[in-house]
Design a protein around this motif. Structure first.
Motif, PDB file in Angstrom:
ATOM      1  N   SER A 187     -16.015 -14.109  31.000  1.00 39.41           N
ATOM      2  CA  SER A 187     -16.373 -13.003  31.880  1.00 39.41           C
ATOM      3  C   SER A 187     -17.321 -13.480  32.977  1.00 39.41           C
ATOM      4  N   ARG A 188     -17.527 -12.631  33.933  1.00 33.25           N
ATOM      5  CA  ARG A 188     -18.433 -12.981  35.032  1.00 33.25           C
ATOM      6  C   ARG A 188     -19.837 -13.270  34.508  1.00 33.25           C
TER       7      ARG A 188
ATOM      8  N   ASP B  35      -3.624 -16.600  36.144  1.00 36.08           N
ATOM      9  CA  ASP B  35      -4.284 -15.605  35.298  1.00 36.08           C
ATOM     10  C   ASP B  35      -4.480 -16.158  33.897  1.00 36.08           C
TER      11      ASP B  35
ATOM     12  N   TYR C  96     -13.198 -14.416  44.584  1.00 34.73           N
ATOM     13  CA  TYR C  96     -14.412 -13.606  44.660  1.00 34.73           C
ATOM     14  C   TYR C  96     -14.275 -12.375  43.768  1.00 34.73           C
ATOM     15  N   GLY C  97     -15.415 -11.696  43.627  1.00 29.24           N
ATOM     16  CA  GLY C  97     -15.441 -10.361  43.017  1.00 29.24           C
ATOM     17  C   GLY C  97     -14.821 -10.280  41.646  1.00 29.24           C
ATOM     18  N   LYS C  98     -13.935  -9.298  41.480  1.00 30.02           N
ATOM     19  CA  LYS C  98     -13.348  -9.010  40.178  1.00 30.02           C
ATOM     20  C   LYS C  98     -12.382 -10.083  39.711  1.00 30.02           C
ATOM     21  N   GLN C  99     -11.963 -10.964  40.607  1.00 25.78           N
ATOM     22  CA  GLN C  99     -11.079 -12.040  40.175  1.00 25.78           C
ATOM     23  C   GLN C  99     -11.797 -13.002  39.224  1.00 25.78           C
TER      24      GLN C  99
ATOM     25  N   LYS D 155     -11.115 -13.355  35.358  1.00 23.36           N
ATOM     26  CA  LYS D 155      -9.708 -13.075  35.071  1.00 23.36           C
ATOM     27  C   LYS D 155      -8.799 -14.272  35.316  1.00 23.36           C
TER      28      LYS D 155
END
Length: 529
Positions: free
Chosen positions: A235-236, A229, A253-256, A259
């Motif tokens: 950010s994406r 982390d 993937y995704g929200k990871q 972060k």
């Protein structure tokens, strides 16, 4: 358990006692197994004192020594032995920017000159490198010079940068988290030495660590990765599609995304914007990219050596460093040389679009250091004065040592008004321009008296166009007659000299008094005559 069932009668153990004992043993076994599982899957936390977040995906806890060693990443070289950046000698604009960024963020970087490819002698080009373009040869030679300088320094590691870099404002905290991860690196193939555990914040089991690649792709061994982390991960939206795909290939993937960062074995990192090397790494690079030959551009040739397995590297994704782009001809010093007309056309286009550092962009960074410094160094001086001194007439009066308040100075007028005041002051008598009206000292009286005498003398001696002009022909005729008279020549000369000396003394007194009292400029020599 079968042994107990067969022998409980033999040793006189009742069935109830046997069931109780078996329950105790099973419970203890479950407890130890659960503890082991939790130890393997738990994520150790770092205190806020060290500015590092919970980031671990390895089996174990962070030691006190590792925490202490990671603090070296907060120093002026980010925990590396040294920081060098490569810049062409004529790119002083980029050098200014690098030193500005370094000073703001407490970093120490020194420059290594880039190399013009055309200056490289054909005999010094490694085997296989004859087909490279001059810019590619110059880039290779500049990096080789850095490796050589590093080996001469005797240090364990070095961070190598290029002069168009940008980074996050929290760069030191980012590298402290990377240090924690590298000290607990689960991808190591050899255990850390005592020297590494004592003085190497990033370990020394690698040759190259990629920290500013412009694109990348992973090997087939996608299970070889260590995720952690990082609240300062871009950010994406700020993450380049190359690195989104890279992270997807590693199972993120995704929200990871946005972060976490990931450490993986280097396989296909392109560009040499930012990378670190160890002493063993510099030696292997010199061996494989100079002594044994050169096959292509330096960054691509390193990729070939990584994939061949002769060099070991780690890649941090997303990278902590990024290139700062102006989106015009200023972005590259190694591109194919353009014609004068093409350069002029791009310059004209740049001027029309007003493209410059203010319009530059950086990807893969959450908070750009280049953009942030515009705010941190922004100043509005006159607005600050207006806020503190809202009265537009004058600032507050200051108190003298005796407690009295001195009147504020009179405001200045325009240039023309001040010039007119100055002229009037020069023409006025001394008594009218004296600052202190109560000054009755002897020197002041003497000056006034002398000024009056000089005015009278001046009027009698050098009044323009009158007495001097009328007497001049008569004096000249009289002088001629006297010179022709025998026996009176000496007397005439004495009289003339006496008259001339009297005139010179009077005029001299007038000039000196004019300078002292400011009573106007002395008249010209022609006017005196």
């Amino acid at each position: 358990m079968g042994f107990l069932e067969d022998s409980h009668v033999k040793f006189g153990i009742t069935r109830r006692s046997f069931i109780f004992l078996r329950t105790i043993l099973i419970g203890a076994a479950i407890f130890f197994i659960s503890y082991a599982i939790l130890s393997h899957t738990s994520s150790p936390q770092l205190s806020e004192e060290h500015h590092a977040e919970s980031a671990s995906r390895w089996n174990g806890t962070i030691s006190r020594e590792a925490k202490s060693l990671s603090l070296k990443s907060q120093n002026a070289t980010l925990g590396f032995g040294d920081i060098k950046y490569i810049s062409m000698p004529f790119r002083t604009d980029r050098q200014d920017a690098v030193h500005l960024l370094a000073s703001i963020h407490g970093l120490k970087m020194s420059k290594v000159d880039g190399v013009v490819g055309e200056s490289i002698h054909s005999k010094s080009v490694p085997d296989g490198g004859a087909g490279l373009r001059p810019p590619e040869l110059g880039c290779w030679r500049a990096h080789v010079n850095v490796w050589r300088e590093f080996l001469d320094s005797g240090k364990d590691t070095m961070l190598v940068l290029e002069d168009d870099l940008d980074f996050d404002v929290n760069i030191k905290n980012i590298f402290q988290r990377i240090s924690i991860q590298m000290q607990h690196n689960q991808l190591r193939v050899t255990p850390p030495t005592e020297h590494e555990q004592r003085s190497a914040p990033y370990g020394l089991d690698w040759d190259v660590m990629y920290l500013g690649q412009c694109s990348d792709y992973a090997s087939d061994r996608k299970y070889l990765s260590q995720i952690f982390d990082d609240p300062d991960t871009p950010s994406r939206a700020d993450t380049h599609p190359h690195f989104v795909g890279m992270m997807n290939s590693l199972g993120i993937y995704g929200k990871q995304i946005g972060k976490v960062r990931v450490i993986s074995p280097s396989w296909g990192p392109v560009c040499t914007l930012a990378y670190a090397i160890t002493r063993a790494g510099a030696q292997r690079l010199l061996l494989n990219l100079s002594y044994l030959g050169l096959t292509t551009a330096v960054d691509v040739d390193i990729i070939r050596k990584l994939q061949a397995g002769v060099i070991r590297g780690y890649t941090i994704t997303p990278p902590p460093f990024s290139s700062f782009r102006l989106h015009n001809y200023m972005d590259s010093d190694t591109a194919t040389q353009k014609t004068k007309e093409e350069i002029e056309k791009e310059q004209k286009l740049s001027n029309e679009k007003d493209i410059g550092n203010l319009a530059g962009t950086s990807l893969n960074i959450r908070t750009s250091a280049r953009h942030a410094m515009l705010k941190s160094l922004d100043r509005h001086n006159w607005e600050d004065y207006e806020r503190l001194f809202p009265t537009k007439n004058s600032p507050p009066r200051l108190q003298d040592s005796d407690g009295s308040t001195a009147p504020p100075p009179e405001p200045f007028g325009t240039v023309a008004e001040e010039k007119e005041k100055s002229i009037k002051a020069g023409e006025a008598p001394l008594s009218e321009v004296t600052d202190n009206e109560e000054d009755t000292s002897a020197s002041s009286k003497k000056s006034n008296k002398q000024a009056k005498f000089n005015e009278e003398t001046k009027e009698s001696l050098i009044s323009p166009g009158k007495k001097s002009a009328e007497n001049e022909p008569e004096q000249s005729l009289e002088k001629t007659n006297r010179e022709n008279s025998a026996g009176s020549e000496q007397e005439v000369e004495n009289k003339d000299e006496s008259k001339e000396e009297s005139k010179e003394e009077a005029v001299s007194d007038t000039e000196d008094t004019s300078k002292e009292t400011g009573a106007g400029e002395p008249e010209s020599d022609d006017k005196k005559r």
